[in-house]
Scaffold this motif. Structure first.
Motif, PDB file in Angstrom:
ATOM      1  N   GLY A 188       6.055   0.199  -5.339  1.00 34.72           N
ATOM      2  CA  GLY A 188       5.914  -0.889  -4.392  1.00 34.72           C
ATOM      3  C   GLY A 188       4.829  -0.599  -3.378  1.00 34.72           C
ATOM      4  O   GLY A 188       4.146   0.422  -3.443  1.00 34.72           O
ATOM      5  N   GLU A 189       4.664  -1.521  -2.433  1.00 34.19           N
ATOM      6  CA  GLU A 189       3.642  -1.402  -1.396  1.00 34.19           C
ATOM      7  C   GLU A 189       4.195  -1.924  -0.076  1.00 34.19           C
ATOM      8  O   GLU A 189       5.054  -2.805  -0.046  1.00 34.19           O
ATOM      9  N   VAL A 190       3.677  -1.376   1.018  1.00 40.66           N
ATOM     10  CA  VAL A 190       3.969  -1.912   2.348  1.00 40.66           C
ATOM     11  C   VAL A 190       2.748  -2.678   2.837  1.00 40.66           C
ATOM     12  O   VAL A 190       1.607  -2.332   2.502  1.00 40.66           O
ATOM     13  N   ILE A 191       2.986  -3.702   3.625  1.00 41.25           N
ATOM     14  CA  ILE A 191       1.888  -4.542   4.092  1.00 41.25           C
ATOM     15  C   ILE A 191       0.976  -3.802   5.052  1.00 41.25           C
ATOM     16  O   ILE A 191      -0.206  -4.110   5.180  1.00 41.25           O
ATOM     17  N   ALA A 192       1.527  -2.779   5.734  1.00 41.92           N
ATOM     18  CA  ALA A 192       0.780  -2.090   6.785  1.00 41.92           C
ATOM     19  C   ALA A 192      -0.493  -1.426   6.273  1.00 41.92           C
ATOM     20  O   ALA A 192      -1.448  -1.242   7.026  1.00 41.92           O
ATOM     21  N   GLY A 193      -0.525  -1.057   4.995  1.00 40.75           N
ATOM     22  CA  GLY A 193      -1.697  -0.381   4.466  1.00 40.75           C
ATOM     23  C   GLY A 193      -2.944  -1.235   4.477  1.00 40.75           C
ATOM     24  O   GLY A 193      -4.060  -0.711   4.571  1.00 40.75           O
ATOM     25  N   SER A 194      -2.781  -2.554   4.395  1.00 41.93           N
ATOM     26  CA  SER A 194      -3.931  -3.453   4.359  1.00 41.93           C
ATOM     27  C   SER A 194      -4.090  -4.281   5.618  1.00 41.93           C
ATOM     28  O   SER A 194      -5.206  -4.556   6.048  1.00 41.93           O
ATOM     29  N   LEU A 195      -2.971  -4.690   6.214  1.00 42.76           N
ATOM     30  CA  LEU A 195      -3.028  -5.685   7.280  1.00 42.76           C
ATOM     31  C   LEU A 195      -2.294  -5.253   8.540  1.00 42.76           C
ATOM     32  O   LEU A 195      -2.032  -6.088   9.408  1.00 42.76           O
ATOM     33  N   GLY A 196      -1.965  -3.974   8.668  1.00 41.94           N
ATOM     34  CA  GLY A 196      -1.221  -3.547   9.834  1.00 41.94           C
ATOM     35  C   GLY A 196       0.129  -4.230   9.879  1.00 41.94           C
ATOM     36  O   GLY A 196       0.779  -4.421   8.851  1.00 41.94           O
ATOM     37  N   ASP A 197       0.560  -4.626  11.072  1.00 41.59           N
ATOM     38  CA  ASP A 197       1.833  -5.329  11.239  1.00 41.59           C
ATOM     39  C   ASP A 197       1.541  -6.766  11.658  1.00 41.59           C
ATOM     40  O   ASP A 197       1.306  -7.038  12.839  1.00 41.59           O
ATOM     41  N   PRO A 198       1.551  -7.725  10.716  1.00 44.80           N
ATOM     42  CA  PRO A 198       1.303  -9.119  11.073  1.00 44.80           C
ATOM     43  C   PRO A 198       2.544  -9.859  11.551  1.00 44.80           C
ATOM     44  O   PRO A 198       2.560 -11.090  11.594  1.00 44.80           O
ATOM     45  N   GLY A 199       3.603  -9.124  11.883  1.00 42.35           N
ATOM     46  CA  GLY A 199       4.779  -9.722  12.477  1.00 42.35           C
ATOM     47  C   GLY A 199       5.440 -10.747  11.581  1.00 42.35           C
ATOM     48  O   GLY A 199       5.690 -10.503  10.400  1.00 42.35           O
ATOM     49  N   ALA A 200       5.720 -11.932  12.139  1.00 42.39           N
ATOM     50  CA  ALA A 200       6.439 -12.964  11.403  1.00 42.39           C
ATOM     51  C   ALA A 200       5.663 -13.485  10.201  1.00 42.39           C
ATOM     52  O   ALA A 200       6.252 -14.070   9.290  1.00 42.39           O
ATOM     53  N   ALA A 201       4.354 -13.279  10.164  1.00 37.95           N
ATOM     54  CA  ALA A 201       3.550 -13.746   9.035  1.00 37.95           C
ATOM     55  C   ALA A 201       3.684 -12.856   7.808  1.00 37.95           C
ATOM     56  O   ALA A 201       3.248 -13.237   6.717  1.00 37.95           O
ATOM     57  N   ALA A 202       4.281 -11.677   7.957  1.00 35.93           N
ATOM     58  CA  ALA A 202       4.328 -10.711   6.849  1.00 35.93           C
ATOM     59  C   ALA A 202       5.048 -11.271   5.625  1.00 35.93           C
ATOM     60  O   ALA A 202       4.639 -11.026   4.486  1.00 35.93           O
ATOM     61  N   GLY A 203       6.128 -12.033   5.824  1.00 35.40           N
ATOM     62  CA  GLY A 203       6.908 -12.527   4.694  1.00 35.40           C
ATOM     63  C   GLY A 203       6.135 -13.457   3.785  1.00 35.40           C
ATOM     64  O   GLY A 203       6.179 -13.331   2.559  1.00 35.40           O
ATOM     65  N   ILE A 204       5.405 -14.418   4.363  1.00 31.93           N
ATOM     66  CA  ILE A 204       4.636 -15.343   3.532  1.00 31.93           C
ATOM     67  C   ILE A 204       3.450 -14.623   2.894  1.00 31.93           C
ATOM     68  O   ILE A 204       3.097 -14.902   1.746  1.00 31.93           O
ATOM     69  N   ILE A 205       2.847 -13.669   3.598  1.00 30.06           N
ATOM     70  CA  ILE A 205       1.726 -12.931   3.011  1.00 30.06           C
ATOM     71  C   ILE A 205       2.198 -12.117   1.810  1.00 30.06           C
ATOM     72  O   ILE A 205       1.573 -12.127   0.741  1.00 30.06           O
ATOM     73  N   GLN A 206       3.319 -11.416   1.948  1.00 28.10           N
ATOM     74  CA  GLN A 206       3.823 -10.610   0.841  1.00 28.10           C
ATOM     75  C   GLN A 206       4.320 -11.482  -0.302  1.00 28.10           C
ATOM     76  O   GLN A 206       4.217 -11.095  -1.471  1.00 28.10           O
ATOM     77  N   THR A 207       4.848 -12.657   0.000  1.00 27.57           N
ATOM     78  CA  THR A 207       5.213 -13.580  -1.076  1.00 27.57           C
ATOM     79  C   THR A 207       3.964 -14.027  -1.827  1.00 27.57           C
ATOM     80  O   THR A 207       3.977 -14.152  -3.058  1.00 27.57           O
ATOM     81  N   GLY A 208       2.879 -14.246  -1.088  1.00 26.90           N
ATOM     82  CA  GLY A 208       1.616 -14.554  -1.743  1.00 26.90           C
ATOM     83  C   GLY A 208       1.139 -13.435  -2.638  1.00 26.90           C
ATOM     84  O   GLY A 208       0.618 -13.667  -3.734  1.00 26.90           O
ATOM     85  N   MET A 209       1.347 -12.186  -2.202  1.00 23.40           N
ATOM     86  CA  MET A 209       0.979 -11.053  -3.053  1.00 23.40           C
ATOM     87  C   MET A 209       1.886 -10.962  -4.270  1.00 23.40           C
ATOM     88  O   MET A 209       1.447 -10.559  -5.354  1.00 23.40           O
ATOM     89  N   ALA A 210       3.142 -11.333  -4.125  1.00 24.78           N
ATOM     90  CA  ALA A 210       4.053 -11.335  -5.272  1.00 24.78           C
ATOM     91  C   ALA A 210       3.597 -12.341  -6.331  1.00 24.78           C
ATOM     92  O   ALA A 210       3.781 -12.119  -7.538  1.00 24.78           O
ATOM     93  N   LEU A 211       2.977 -13.430  -5.900  1.00 22.58           N
ATOM     94  CA  LEU A 211       2.459 -14.409  -6.850  1.00 22.58           C
ATOM     95  C   LEU A 211       1.205 -13.908  -7.554  1.00 22.58           C
ATOM     96  O   LEU A 211       0.848 -14.411  -8.617  1.00 22.58           O
ATOM     97  N   HIS A 212       0.527 -12.929  -6.953  1.00 22.71           N
ATOM     98  CA  HIS A 212      -0.690 -12.375  -7.556  1.00 22.71           C
ATOM     99  C   HIS A 212      -0.336 -11.588  -8.818  1.00 22.71           C
ATOM    100  O   HIS A 212      -0.957 -11.777  -9.865  1.00 22.71           O
ATOM    101  N   ALA A 213       0.620 -10.668  -8.702  1.00 21.94           N
ATOM    102  CA  ALA A 213       1.230  -9.989  -9.848  1.00 21.94           C
ATOM    103  C   ALA A 213       0.248  -9.432 -10.867  1.00 21.94           C
ATOM    104  O   ALA A 213       0.411  -9.587 -12.060  1.00 21.94           O
ATOM    105  N   ARG A 214      -0.779  -8.771 -10.384  1.00 20.98           N
ATOM    106  CA  ARG A 214      -1.699  -8.114 -11.312  1.00 20.98           C
ATOM    107  C   ARG A 214      -2.433  -7.006 -10.548  1.00 20.98           C
ATOM    108  O   ARG A 214      -2.225  -6.813  -9.361  1.00 20.98           O
ATOM    109  N   GLY A 215      -3.265  -6.259 -11.249  1.00 21.41           N
ATOM    110  CA  GLY A 215      -4.017  -5.192 -10.601  1.00 21.41           C
ATOM    111  C   GLY A 215      -3.094  -4.122 -10.057  1.00 21.41           C
ATOM    112  O   GLY A 215      -2.283  -3.542 -10.777  1.00 21.41           O
TER     113      GLY A 215
END
Length: 355
Positions: free
Chosen positions: A296-323
């Motif tokens: 797995g991955e934590v969001i902090a490695g790329s975007l620090g702590d985006p607070g309440a926005a983290a959930g939608i960003i990580q859901t967007g990454m879940a839709l990427h599902a490659r690489g």
């Protein structure tokens, strides 16, 4: 209000929009995060050791812009990205459910001004904030918003709901507060955060239960679970992971998500040690849900702590599902996404895409 999980019927994600320091669209953000890109800047705010606080900021906004204005600008950009590929507007209002930072997290926020900017930018789609649609719950807010959207789809019998989340920890007042609280990473303090920011929206509809998803869907949220935890970050005792354990257990025993373990997990948490201990405890109690081997991955490695926005960003990454997000293989790919607020709100969901 007691947290209520999403029902057993999945949600189709019909459209997605993101705005982050790594990209002004979901596609740009997905590619940059998967490539391992990070964009951190030194700010004009100094920490307790006199060092500049580092932050993951959307540079075009300018350092002097206030929190509400930063969030509104990012939200409008993400909304435009989302609606670019959305179905044509219908005759009825499009309900909006919005995840926001908790009131005590950072500088004051004018929620009415933020919502007004979103509704005006989305005028062709008749966007209107749903009743109880502004959820100020920090990193767990987006998961609560998903569950609220599922309930609205049932009770209002509307065909679609717009679910979003937005936050900024990068305005000067918030940065100054975080530095004064000793939360920022710097000097001899190696257990702090890099403040971040971002916004995102997902247009969702009810899926056909166990039937195949709509051809128009980007992916599905198979299930979402919520909890609260008294042993949260803002109290002095060490974590026991009870809230996260509960949401993992709910997904593990869920009629849809429990059918197969996740292939990958994405955390909305910063890299402070508290969150790692909490995750370890919850993982060991729900090994059957998490990937094997654990990846797995934590969001902090790329975007620090985006607070309440983290959930939608990580859901967007879940839709990427490659690489970097797992092996490309035919069939379905499941990603567990979870987020915990500083004051004990917890949420998690399982996202499935076709690869």
């Amino acid at each position: 209000m007691t947290p209520t999980d999403m029902g057993s019927q999945p949600l189709d994600i019909l459209a997605l929009g993101l705005c982050t320091p790594l990209g002004l669209t979901s596609r740009a953000t997905q590619v940059e995060v998967a490539a391992g890109t990070a964009r951190m800047f030194q700010t004009d705010v100094a920490d307790s050791w006199g060092e500049p606080v580092r932050a993951s900021m959307l540079e075009p906004l300018g350092a002097a812009l206030a929190r509400t204005e930063r969030m509104a600008a990012m939200a409008v950009t993400a909304l435009q990205d989302c609606m670019r590929d959305a179905p044509a507007p219908g005759p009825h209002p499009l309900p909006l459910v919005l995840g926001l930072p908790a009131p005590e997290e950072g500088a004051p926020l004018d929620v009415e001004e933020l919502v007004r900017a979103i509704e005006e930018a989305g005028a062709p789609w008749h966007i209107q904030l749903a009743p109880s649609g502004a959820l100020a719950l920090g990193r767990a807010a987006f998961f609560h918003a998903l569950c609220r959207a599922s309930s609205l789809l049932d009770t209002l019998r509307c065909p679609r709901v717009l679910v979003g989340a937005v936050d900024s920890l990068c305005d000067q007042e918030t940065l100054t507060r975080l530095a004064a609280q000793g939360r920022t990473l710097g000097g001899p303090h190696r257990d702090g955060i890099i403040p971040g920011e971002g916004a995102g929206f997902a247009l969702v509809s009810k899926a056909g239960g166990m039937k195949p998803r709509s051809d128009a869907a980007r992916g599905q949220v198979l299930g979402c679970a919520l909890a609260t935890d008294d042993r949260h970050f803002m109290q002095s005792r060490p974590p026991l992971g009870h809230g996260l354990t509960h949401v993992f257990h709910r997904l593990r025993t869920h009629p849809v998500t429990g059918a197969r373990r996740a292939d990958f997990f994405l955390s909305c948490q910063p890299t402070e040690a508290f969150w790692g201990r909490e995750f370890t405890q919850a993982y060991l109690r729900n090994i059957e849900l998490l990937p094997e081997p654990l990846t797995g991955e934590v969001i902090a490695g790329s975007l620090g702590d985006p607070g309440a926005a983290a959930g939608i960003i990580q859901t967007g990454m879940a839709l990427h599902a490659r690489g970097n997000w797992g092996e490309a293989r035919p069939g379905t790919w499941r990603t567990l996404v979870y987020g915990c607020s500083d004051r004990g709100h917890v949420g998690a969901c399982m996202v499935e895409v076709q690869t």
